[in-house]
Design an enzyme around this catalytic site. Sequence first.
Site, PDB file in Angstrom:
ATOM      1  CG  ASP A  47      -1.901   1.146   1.237  1.00 46.74           C
ATOM      2  OD1 ASP A  47      -2.030   1.816   0.198  1.00 46.74           O
ATOM      3  OD2 ASP A  47      -2.536   1.367   2.284  1.00 46.74           O
ATOM      4  CG  ASP A  63      -3.862   4.260  -2.404  1.00 43.24           C
ATOM      5  OD1 ASP A  63      -3.093   3.334  -2.102  1.00 43.24           O
ATOM      6  OD2 ASP A  63      -4.807   4.620  -1.688  1.00 43.24           O
TER       7      ASP A  63
END
Length: 422
Positions: free
Chosen positions: A83, A277
């Site tokens: 992430d 992201d």
Amino acid sequence: MKKEKLIFIIIVVVVLVASCAGCNKDQQQLQWRKWGPSCSPSKITKFGSSIIFPLYGNVYPNGFYFVQVYLGYPPKPYFLDPDTGSDLTWLQCDAPCVRCTTGFHPLYRPSNDLVICKDPLCASLHSSDYKCENTEQCDYEVEYADGGSSLGVLVNDFFTLNLTTGVRMSPRLTLGCGYDQLPGPSDHPLDGVFGLGRGKSSIVAQLREQGIVKNIVGHCLSEQGGYLFLGEDAYDSSRMTWTPMSRDDTKHYTAGSAELRFGGKSTGFKNLNVIFDSGSSYTYFNSQIYHTLISLIKKELSGKSLKEASDDRTLPFCWKGKKPFKAMRDVRKYFKPLSLSFVNGWRTKAQFDISPEGYLIISSKGNACLGILNGTDVGLSNFNMIGDISMQDKLLVYDNEKQVIGWTPANCDQIPKSSNAI
């Protein structure tokens, strides 16, 4: 209901430290262990190397990617969600666990090395007015855009890593022992999160602090998986398109200002800040942009053989053809490409192209579904976010040393061995 923070009860684990023939006591007491031809720390406390991880998973039907890391001593495998949108790496933890979801492996058994509340990494996770409830431990709570969260304490433990120089080492790094998790609607059956953001607590920032690799993160996503790397020796910077990171948003990998184009023409939306992201499967635009794109796509499809498939709930908008689609090549002729044009200085622009493959999926019903979602509806406010679907078949690099983001088309199924491999 507010989660209750617990006083952490240590499960004592005896950590065996591998001996190193020919090393003196000072070398044996370093905070990391390494296996290799020499015990000299000088061979690994310099840059010019990378750590490369194969990635597994896909955008659809899995809905997530994951990386395998080895943690503890002796090392045990865990599957983590890579992430770039968050800093802290954490694992579901047998502390014992109050609420944990089902993962691929048994819960992580923490080391007996707690991070104290006054540690700088602890401070980086809290506001300046945070007060320690227990000075002997660092409590954390992270919340995600989809409503998921993790509550726990920070511990130190060994990560076993293979460098591109051929050295295997086990630096002692800080991570979260998560004993209370609330899954979001997009929760995945993984063992935790591999935090790769811009903050001090991210794994790559910690490795940089120890002099192991530079603070550079990169990933290359494909339909079969791809790869992730930390450090500088896994790409050719001269082949990348670069744009500066935003100075207005220091928490995310944000680039700005950008203009959104559809089919080569401006949509009228300019000066956009865009977050990259890897923790998001799909791409999100704010409500105004989202509804404009829907109108443009519907206008483009008007008079063509595609019809809206309201019975397909895979994603909010799906279209069906005269017969079910089998592959993206059957669909792409009906849809126009998107692009984000980032301003670099006064005259130059860096263009991030999003082909139809970068915003569509073929559902299990054989329909083409739009992988761009309304970010305002899920609490992203006015943020615009490029997710995994739009980063497929591209090498993305987040260079925290130079504060730039770069990309280039790539064969993401070919894992590099050095910077000359891409």
